[in-house]
Design a protein around this motif. Structure first.
Motif, PDB file in Angstrom:
ATOM      1  N   MET A 159       0.824  -1.207   0.000  1.00 35.55           N
ATOM      2  CA  MET A 159       0.000   0.000   0.000  1.00 35.55           C
ATOM      3  C   MET A 159       0.857   1.256   0.000  1.00 35.55           C
ATOM      4  O   MET A 159       0.516   2.242  -0.654  1.00 35.55           O
ATOM      5  CB  MET A 159      -0.946   0.000   1.212  1.00 35.55           C
ATOM      6  CG  MET A 159      -2.078  -0.998   1.083  1.00 35.55           C
ATOM      7  SD  MET A 159      -3.074  -1.214   2.576  1.00 35.55           S
ATOM      8  CE  MET A 159      -3.566   0.423   2.976  1.00 35.55           C
ATOM      9  N   THR A 191       2.275   1.706  -3.577  1.00 38.35           N
ATOM     10  CA  THR A 191       1.205   2.142  -4.477  1.00 38.35           C
ATOM     11  C   THR A 191       0.866   3.609  -4.232  1.00 38.35           C
ATOM     12  O   THR A 191       0.696   4.387  -5.173  1.00 38.35           O
ATOM     13  CB  THR A 191      -0.053   1.268  -4.287  1.00 38.35           C
ATOM     14  OG1 THR A 191       0.286  -0.089  -4.573  1.00 38.35           O
ATOM     15  CG2 THR A 191      -1.183   1.712  -5.193  1.00 38.35           C
ATOM     16  N   THR A 192       0.787   3.999  -2.972  1.00 34.35           N
ATOM     17  CA  THR A 192       0.489   5.385  -2.630  1.00 34.35           C
ATOM     18  C   THR A 192       1.581   6.322  -3.127  1.00 34.35           C
ATOM     19  O   THR A 192       1.292   7.395  -3.663  1.00 34.35           O
ATOM     20  CB  THR A 192       0.305   5.533  -1.104  1.00 34.35           C
ATOM     21  OG1 THR A 192      -0.766   4.668  -0.691  1.00 34.35           O
ATOM     22  CG2 THR A 192      -0.028   6.966  -0.724  1.00 34.35           C
ATOM     23  N   ARG A 193       2.821   5.936  -2.989  1.00 31.01           N
ATOM     24  CA  ARG A 193       3.934   6.757  -3.499  1.00 31.01           C
ATOM     25  C   ARG A 193       3.815   6.972  -5.008  1.00 31.01           C
ATOM     26  O   ARG A 193       3.979   8.083  -5.507  1.00 31.01           O
ATOM     27  CB  ARG A 193       5.276   6.088  -3.191  1.00 31.01           C
ATOM     28  CG  ARG A 193       5.794   6.358  -1.838  1.00 31.01           C
ATOM     29  CD  ARG A 193       7.244   5.900  -1.719  1.00 31.01           C
ATOM     30  NE  ARG A 193       7.581   5.894  -0.316  1.00 31.01           N
ATOM     31  CZ  ARG A 193       8.087   4.868   0.332  1.00 31.01           C
ATOM     32  NH1 ARG A 193       8.353   3.745  -0.296  1.00 31.01           N
ATOM     33  NH2 ARG A 193       8.347   4.948   1.617  1.00 31.01           N
ATOM     34  N   LYS A 210       1.103   6.673  -6.928  1.00 33.00           N
ATOM     35  CA  LYS A 210      -0.075   7.480  -7.249  1.00 33.00           C
ATOM     36  C   LYS A 210       0.173   8.950  -6.926  1.00 33.00           C
ATOM     37  O   LYS A 210      -0.227   9.836  -7.683  1.00 33.00           O
ATOM     38  CB  LYS A 210      -1.308   6.969  -6.488  1.00 33.00           C
ATOM     39  CG  LYS A 210      -1.877   5.691  -7.051  1.00 33.00           C
ATOM     40  CD  LYS A 210      -3.138   5.296  -6.316  1.00 33.00           C
ATOM     41  CE  LYS A 210      -3.777   4.079  -6.921  1.00 33.00           C
ATOM     42  NZ  LYS A 210      -5.044   3.726  -6.264  1.00 33.00           N
ATOM     43  N   ASN A 211       0.821   9.211  -5.797  1.00 38.83           N
ATOM     44  CA  ASN A 211       1.094  10.589  -5.411  1.00 38.83           C
ATOM     45  C   ASN A 211       1.965  11.285  -6.453  1.00 38.83           C
ATOM     46  O   ASN A 211       1.774  12.462  -6.748  1.00 38.83           O
ATOM     47  CB  ASN A 211       1.749  10.659  -4.031  1.00 38.83           C
ATOM     48  CG  ASN A 211       1.770  12.057  -3.498  1.00 38.83           C
ATOM     49  OD1 ASN A 211       0.739  12.702  -3.398  1.00 38.83           O
ATOM     50  ND2 ASN A 211       2.941  12.549  -3.169  1.00 38.83           N
ATOM     51  N   ASP A 214      -7.475   1.444  -0.917  1.00 37.67           N
ATOM     52  CA  ASP A 214      -7.570   2.870  -1.256  1.00 37.67           C
ATOM     53  C   ASP A 214      -8.307   3.635  -0.164  1.00 37.67           C
ATOM     54  O   ASP A 214      -7.902   4.729   0.233  1.00 37.67           O
ATOM     55  CB  ASP A 214      -8.298   3.076  -2.589  1.00 37.67           C
ATOM     56  CG  ASP A 214      -7.463   2.716  -3.796  1.00 37.67           C
ATOM     57  OD1 ASP A 214      -6.231   2.558  -3.657  1.00 37.67           O
ATOM     58  OD2 ASP A 214      -8.052   2.609  -4.887  1.00 37.67           O
ATOM     59  N   VAL A 270      -6.073   4.136   2.782  1.00 36.72           N
ATOM     60  CA  VAL A 270      -5.070   5.165   2.508  1.00 36.72           C
ATOM     61  C   VAL A 270      -5.697   6.554   2.579  1.00 36.72           C
ATOM     62  O   VAL A 270      -5.114   7.476   3.168  1.00 36.72           O
ATOM     63  CB  VAL A 270      -4.378   4.920   1.149  1.00 36.72           C
ATOM     64  CG1 VAL A 270      -3.529   6.109   0.737  1.00 36.72           C
ATOM     65  CG2 VAL A 270      -3.535   3.657   1.209  1.00 36.72           C
ATOM     66  N   TYR A 271      -6.886   6.721   2.014  1.00 36.56           N
ATOM     67  CA  TYR A 271      -7.560   8.026   2.106  1.00 36.56           C
ATOM     68  C   TYR A 271      -7.822   8.401   3.562  1.00 36.56           C
ATOM     69  O   TYR A 271      -7.725   9.578   3.936  1.00 36.56           O
ATOM     70  CB  TYR A 271      -8.861   8.044   1.314  1.00 36.56           C
ATOM     71  CG  TYR A 271      -8.670   8.253  -0.163  1.00 36.56           C
ATOM     72  CD1 TYR A 271      -7.939   9.338  -0.649  1.00 36.56           C
ATOM     73  CD2 TYR A 271      -9.224   7.385  -1.086  1.00 36.56           C
ATOM     74  CE1 TYR A 271      -7.765   9.544  -2.010  1.00 36.56           C
ATOM     75  CE2 TYR A 271      -9.047   7.579  -2.454  1.00 36.56           C
ATOM     76  CZ  TYR A 271      -8.327   8.656  -2.904  1.00 36.56           C
ATOM     77  OH  TYR A 271      -8.148   8.856  -4.246  1.00 36.56           O
ATOM     78  N   ILE A 292      -4.565   9.651   4.813  1.00 36.00           N
ATOM     79  CA  ILE A 292      -4.284  10.957   4.213  1.00 36.00           C
ATOM     80  C   ILE A 292      -5.055  12.045   4.944  1.00 36.00           C
ATOM     81  O   ILE A 292      -4.501  13.113   5.251  1.00 36.00           O
ATOM     82  CB  ILE A 292      -4.619  10.951   2.706  1.00 36.00           C
ATOM     83  CG1 ILE A 292      -3.577  10.134   1.946  1.00 36.00           C
ATOM     84  CG2 ILE A 292      -4.698  12.373   2.155  1.00 36.00           C
ATOM     85  CD1 ILE A 292      -3.929   9.861   0.496  1.00 36.00           C
TER      86      ILE A 292
END
Length: 89
Positions: free
Chosen positions: A3, A6-8, A10-11, A71, A74-75, A78
């Motif tokens: 995760m 993936t977040t890195r 996408k960011n 997702d 992660v949101y 965030i």
């Protein structure tokens, strides 16, 4: 770890290195809503997808229900980070 990576990635597609929250702040710059509520809208999109996938098969088979739940997680993180960062200022 999956995760985080993936977040890195996408960011890198959604923001610039000088402001990781740039894409969330866009809703404020456009006069639509606050960044916090913009994040909540994205979370609600994920909740709606999960709700639908519990009742029927996905049309987009490249993204499993577990991906959508990740997702959402992660949101949530965030939003926590954003709130802590903005309250600290």
């Amino acid at each position: 770890i999956h995760m985080i990576e993936t977040t890195r990635r996408k960011n890198a597609d959604y923001a610039v290195s000088s402001d990781a929250m740039q894409n969330f702040k866009l809703s404020e710059r456009l006069g639509i809503t606050t960044a916090e509520r913009g994040i909540l809208v994205r979370m609600s999109d994920k909740l709606q997808r999960v709700t639908n996938l519990l009742d029927k098969d996905a049309q987009v088979t490249e993204e499993a229900i577990t991906d959508t739940l990740e997702d959402l997680a992660v949101y949530s993180l965030i939003l926590i980070i954003y709130l802590k960062h903005t309250k600290a200022k």
